[in-house]
Motif scaffolding. Structure first.
Motif, short mmCIF file in Angstrom:
data_model
loop_
_atom_site.label_atom_id
_atom_site.label_comp_id
_atom_site.label_asym_id
_atom_site.label_seq_id
_atom_site.Cartn_x
_atom_site.Cartn_y
_atom_site.Cartn_z
N GLN A 109 -49.21 -12.51 5.91
CA GLN A 109 -49.78 -13.46 4.95
C GLN A 109 -48.78 -13.81 3.85
OE1 GLN A 109 -53.33 -11.26 3.94
NE2 GLN A 109 -54.60 -12.44 5.37
N THR A 110 -47.96 -12.84 3.48
CA THR A 110 -46.93 -13.09 2.48
C THR A 110 -45.94 -14.12 2.99
OG1 THR A 110 -47.13 -10.85 1.57
CG2 THR A 110 -45.09 -12.04 1.10
N LEU A 111 -45.53 -13.99 4.25
CA LEU A 111 -44.60 -14.96 4.84
C LEU A 111 -45.24 -16.34 4.92
CD1 LEU A 111 -42.83 -13.00 7.74
CD2 LEU A 111 -42.27 -13.10 5.32
N LEU A 112 -46.53 -16.38 5.28
CA LEU A 112 -47.22 -17.67 5.41
C LEU A 112 -47.30 -18.40 4.06
CD1 LEU A 112 -50.16 -16.72 7.81
CD2 LEU A 112 -48.39 -18.45 8.25
N LYS A 113 -47.35 -17.64 2.97
CA LYS A 113 -47.47 -18.24 1.64
C LYS A 113 -46.13 -18.63 1.04
CE LYS A 113 -51.68 -15.61 0.56
NZ LYS A 113 -52.25 -14.52 -0.28
N CYS A 114 -45.05 -18.34 1.75
CA CYS A 114 -43.71 -18.62 1.22
C CYS A 114 -43.54 -20.13 0.97
CB CYS A 114 -42.65 -18.11 2.18
SG CYS A 114 -40.95 -18.39 1.61
N ARG A 115 -43.15 -20.49 -0.24
CA ARG A 115 -42.96 -21.90 -0.59
C ARG A 115 -41.54 -22.37 -0.28
NH1 ARG A 115 -44.56 -21.96 -6.75
NH2 ARG A 115 -43.25 -20.08 -6.61
N ASP A 146 -37.98 -18.18 -2.35
CA ASP A 146 -37.62 -17.60 -1.05
C ASP A 146 -38.08 -16.16 -0.91
OD1 ASP A 146 -36.35 -20.00 -0.48
OD2 ASP A 146 -34.40 -19.28 -1.20
N ILE A 147 -38.16 -15.73 0.34
CA ILE A 147 -38.42 -14.33 0.68
C ILE A 147 -37.23 -13.81 1.47
CG2 ILE A 147 -39.86 -12.77 2.05
CD1 ILE A 147 -42.22 -14.60 1.51
N LEU A 148 -36.78 -12.61 1.14
CA LEU A 148 -35.69 -11.97 1.87
C LEU A 148 -36.24 -10.72 2.55
CD1 LEU A 148 -32.71 -11.78 2.67
CD2 LEU A 148 -32.29 -10.51 0.54
N VAL A 149 -36.25 -10.73 3.89
CA VAL A 149 -36.74 -9.60 4.68
C VAL A 149 -35.55 -8.79 5.15
CG1 VAL A 149 -38.13 -8.88 6.65
CG2 VAL A 149 -38.72 -10.98 5.42
N MET A 150 -35.52 -7.50 4.81
CA MET A 150 -34.36 -6.66 5.08
C MET A 150 -34.72 -5.60 6.13
SD MET A 150 -33.33 -6.25 1.04
CE MET A 150 -31.55 -6.27 1.23
N PHE A 151 -34.09 -5.68 7.28
CA PHE A 151 -34.35 -4.75 8.37
C PHE A 151 -33.33 -3.60 8.31
CE2 PHE A 151 -36.96 -8.05 10.13
CZ PHE A 151 -37.86 -7.40 10.96
N SER A 152 -33.86 -2.38 8.31
CA SER A 152 -33.00 -1.20 8.34
C SER A 152 -33.83 -0.02 8.82
CB SER A 152 -32.43 -0.90 6.95
OG SER A 152 -31.78 0.36 6.92
N LYS A 153 -33.40 0.64 9.88
CA LYS A 153 -34.15 1.79 10.37
C LYS A 153 -34.22 2.89 9.31
CE LYS A 153 -34.14 5.56 13.72
NZ LYS A 153 -33.39 6.26 14.79
N SER A 154 -33.08 3.24 8.76
CA SER A 154 -33.04 4.35 7.80
C SER A 154 -33.52 3.95 6.42
CB SER A 154 -31.60 4.89 7.70
OG SER A 154 -30.76 3.93 7.05
N GLY A 155 -33.32 2.69 6.06
CA GLY A 155 -33.65 2.25 4.72
C GLY A 155 -32.63 2.68 3.70
N ASN A 156 -31.54 3.20 4.17
CA ASN A 156 -30.48 3.67 3.25
C ASN A 156 -29.16 2.96 3.51
OD1 ASN A 156 -32.10 5.72 1.91
ND2 ASN A 156 -32.00 6.86 3.83
N MET A 173 -48.01 -16.22 12.95
CA MET A 173 -47.79 -17.33 12.02
C MET A 173 -47.93 -18.66 12.74
SD MET A 173 -44.57 -15.79 9.85
CE MET A 173 -44.45 -17.22 8.78
N MET A 174 -47.46 -18.71 13.96
CA MET A 174 -47.59 -19.92 14.78
C MET A 174 -49.06 -20.31 14.93
SD MET A 174 -46.45 -20.25 18.77
CE MET A 174 -46.79 -21.70 19.77
N GLY A 175 -49.90 -19.32 15.22
CA GLY A 175 -51.33 -19.57 15.37
C GLY A 175 -51.98 -19.98 14.06
#
Length: 336
Positions: free
Chosen positions: A48-54, A103-113, A183-185
């Motif tokens: 929902q956060t991504l859907l609301k991105c302006r 904008d929204i920045l989504v950060m992928f990281s397994k460890s988070g470090n 999101m497509m739906g």
């Protein structure tokens, strides 16, 4: 140039069928663990956060997670959603300028470090972007400094050393692409809108291409008059690659068609009499036709319809004037 070590084993290594099956089963178990422990409420909030991105939804990551982040961004773009991949190293050397407070920045990281991502965080915050970390280790540094964290539970990697990121990246991909389809739906993306974003694909072509886009134009048509002798038109019949003659009058109105199949049947029935026969005497005066504005896929369906399939359709306008021809070969060559 050095030589290969003398002890290097150059014989092909082998994997047994049972060993391979066990690996697939183990990977399935690891994926099931993810599905069973993923927080749907957190995932829904993220979606929902991504859907609301302006503005634009940017993704970033390092190494294998970076490849996954880039792929998910491309999925969103293909669905008509503004997205992009931000390389964390380039971000620190000017590319962070693309971010804005919308904008929204989504950060992928397994460890988070991941050090490179942690360096990007204060820069992205200074631009006013909303930061989301997607990680798999509890209590990590990235989750602590982002506005939102989504935890992707990973039981272990399929790698026997639990090191190579083969399960965690599979989970990241499944997660990201599933959210993209959600999101497509939610955006009610239609099949036609999807096709418009994929003009070179088969689906896109079938929904975008019209007959006029794939037909042979008037100047390339194998045409003749109905009073022409059949034997005088053999070159025209065989040289244009259509397998037919299109019989027209002086104003290019379509009168009928005469195919190479008609030629064989006429020769068998008339023998030497074929030398005296005109095209008009033997042509089909009720051929299947199609208009230039019809969809190309409709032309293919019309060719294949009963009582028997045909290899071509003359293209005529509303005044019954011949303006082109669409062939089965042409449709297939166009990717339909």
């Amino acid at each position: 140039m050095g030589s290969l070590p003398p002890t290097l084993d150059l014989l092909p290594h082998k994997v047994s069928e049972n060993a391979l099956l066990d690996l697939f089963k183990s990977q399935q178990d690891h994926l099931n663990f993810f599905f069973q422990h993923l927080s749907l409420s957190h995932t829904l909030t993220f979606t929902q956060t991504l859907l609301k991105c302006r503005g634009t939804i940017f993704f970033t990551g390092v190494g294998k997670s970076g490849f996954v982040a880039n792929k998910i961004s491309q999925t969103l773009i293909s669905l008509g959603i503004k997205s992009g991949f931000l390389n964390p190293l380039d971000a620190l050397h000017g590319d962070i300028g693309i971010l804005s407070s919308d904008d929204i920045l989504v950060m992928f990281s397994k460890s988070g470090n991941t050090e490179e991502l942690l360096k990007v965080v204060p820069c992205a915050k200074a631009k006013g972007a909303y930061l989301v970390s997607v990680t798999s280790v509890e209590g990590n540094a990235l989750a602590a400094v982002c506005d939102m964290n989504v935890h992707l539970p990973v039981e272990r990697e399929l790698c026997p050393f639990d090191l190579a990121p083969v399960t965690s990246t599979a989970i990241q991909m499944v997660f990201g692409d599933t959210v993209a389809i959600a999101m497509m739906g939610a955006r009610n993306l239609t099949r036609d809108e999807y096709a418009a974003n994929h003009p070179a694909g088969r689906i896109g072509k079938s929904l975008i291409f019209k007959v006029q886009d794939v037909m042979k134009p008037q100047k390339e048509l194998p045409v003749c008059k109905e009073e022409d002798l059949i034997m005088d038109q053999l070159v025209e019949l065989t040289s244009k690659g259509c397998g037919c003659l299109l019989v027209i009058d002086e104003e290019y109105h379509l009168i009928g068609t005469f195919t190479d199949g008609d030629l064989r049947r006429t020769l068998k029935a008339s023998g030497e009499g074929i030398f005296k026969l005109t095209v008009g005497e033997m042509c089909n005066r009720s051929p299947r036709t199609i208009g230039p504005d019809a969809m190309a896929v409709e032309a293919m369906q019309k060719m294949e319809s009963p009582p028997s399939p045909v290899q071509f359709l003359p293209v005529i306008n509303r005044q019954n004037i011949l303006i082109g021809i669409v062939t089965l070969h042409g449709l297939v060559s166009a990717g339909l």
